[in-house]
Design an enzyme around this catalytic site. Structure first.
Site, short mmCIF file in Angstrom:
data_model
loop_
_atom_site.label_atom_id
_atom_site.label_comp_id
_atom_site.label_asym_id
_atom_site.label_seq_id
_atom_site.Cartn_x
_atom_site.Cartn_y
_atom_site.Cartn_z
N GLY A 58 8.78 -17.13 26.92
CA GLY A 58 8.99 -18.07 28.02
C GLY A 58 10.42 -18.19 28.49
O GLY A 58 11.18 -17.22 28.52
N TYR A 112 -3.41 -41.20 18.29
CA TYR A 112 -2.65 -40.07 18.83
C TYR A 112 -3.10 -39.68 20.23
O TYR A 112 -4.30 -39.56 20.51
CB TYR A 112 -2.79 -38.86 17.91
CG TYR A 112 -1.94 -37.68 18.32
CD1 TYR A 112 -0.56 -37.72 18.22
CD2 TYR A 112 -2.54 -36.52 18.81
CE1 TYR A 112 0.22 -36.63 18.60
CE2 TYR A 112 -1.77 -35.43 19.19
CZ TYR A 112 -0.39 -35.49 19.08
OH TYR A 112 0.39 -34.41 19.45
#
Length: 359
Positions: A76, A228
């Site tokens: 990336g 979460y």
């Protein structure tokens, strides 16, 4: 088949809506949105369409023997950042968990730039012990350190914990880079003093830091959340990256250290985080949304600009988007919250490692 096609259309619309929402949040008004989409240059002379190669073209007269550490450089925008810095003559130290991927990136860079100097060292940014080992190995090389790019990013889709028992996204994106920076900072200060070349630290953040509200930014809950939410955890870690940069910038000014630290939103790029869901539907969605997405070369531009450009000499404690200074959230700019976070993080590290870091 009809249901499948409807599903794809809904998914595509959802991605376009999400990307557009991020674009709008990244640009505070319609004029800014048009500027982003059209790639109109800002005050720096660069904009959303500028590439890392383009923004470093005027860096041919860089000081000699610069060294940069780039985390997350195995893919990336991290790999592109390493490539462009190496192309400009900077020695690259590549911390990597996947040494095979790091070796491939090194080979690719050296095919383009045969004289590029690249050192690969093992690291797991979610592990305090691994970070200490990396820093010890790096410091034993006795080479200067001019640039630190805190780029590596983790997006954990489900609740998981690091070996130190902290939520994985927060441990990797924030805690790991915090410790890495602290353990290398003295070396950077010494290098800047000995060479009279300003040291530069870049924290790669994200515009979604602005999605975090103050009542969802509680240190102990971020370390070990009971409920979460993956996107919220990622946004919290990226908010912490900006606060870290802002607090550290103030500390460096207070001791007259020749170190600048800034944070960046690289843009919306099809990075490794997105590739975790690679497939025909995902690829189709991002093909349709591609007009709103940046290429990897464009995504790395702001980091490279802050790392090398003479235009950013002396600029510190700022937040950049598309190579131009921008506004971050009010919470990200809260000095008292940033200092509180720094003290909590320092206390945590000292308690866990009994490692002395700066007062």
């Amino acid at each position: 088949m009809l249901k499948f096609l409807i599903y794809i259309c809904v998914c595509i619309f959802g991605v376009i809506t999400l990307v557009w929402k991020i674009v709008i949040k990244c640009t505070p008004n319609m004029k800014g949105t048009v500027r982003y989409l059209a790639g109109i240059p800002g005050q720096s002379g660069y904009g959303s369409k500028s590439t890392a190669d383009q923004v470093t073209q005027d860096c041919s007269s860089l000081p000699p023997n610069l060294t940069a550490i780039v985390t997350g450089a195995t893919s990336g925008i991290g790999a592109e950042t390493a490539r462009v810095l190496a192309k400009r003559g900077v020695k690259i130290v590549m911390p990597a968990r996947d040494l095979k991927k790091a070796a491939q990136v090194k080979e690719n860079i050296q095919k383009e730039c045969p004289k590029a100097e690249i050192i690969i060292l093992d690291i797991d940014l979610s592990s305090f012990a691994s970070i200490r080992k990396f820093c010890s190995e790096f410091l034993s090389l006795e080479i200067p350190l001019n640039i630190l790019i805190n780029n590596a990013g983790k997006f954990s889709h489900k609740l998981e914990f690091s070996e130190d028992k902290f939520e994985m996204t927060f441990a990797t994106n924030y805690l790991g880079h915090f410790l890495l920076t602290e353990l290398l900072l003295e070396k950077m200060i010494d290098t800047a003093r000995e060479t009279s070349v300003q040291g530069r630290i870049v924290n790669v953040s994200s515009v979604i830091h602005s999605w975090v509200k103050k009542d969802h930014f509680e240190f102990n809950r971020m370390l070990q959340p009971k409920h979460y939410n993956a996107t919220r955890a990622y946004a919290q870690s990226k908010l912490a990256n900006i606060m870290h940069a802002n607090e550290l910038a103030k500390q460096m000014k207070a001791i007259n250290a020749n170190i600048a630290i800034n944070s960046v939103h690289p843009g919306i790029v099809k990075t490794g985080i997105i590739r975790d869901h690679k497939g025909i539907i995902t690829d189709s969605m991002f093909f349709v949304a591609s007009k709103l997405l940046k290429s990897t070369a464009q995504g790395a531009s702001t980091t490279c600009y802050l790392a090398l450009s003479s235009k950013t000499e002396g600029v510190t404690g700022r937040y950049f988007v598309d190579c131009n200074e921008s506004r971050c959230s009010a919470l990200a700019n809260d000095d008292s919250e940033a200092h509180k976070l720094w003290k909590q993080t320092r206390a945590l590290i000292h308690k866990r490692l009994r490692t002395k870091i700066r007062p």
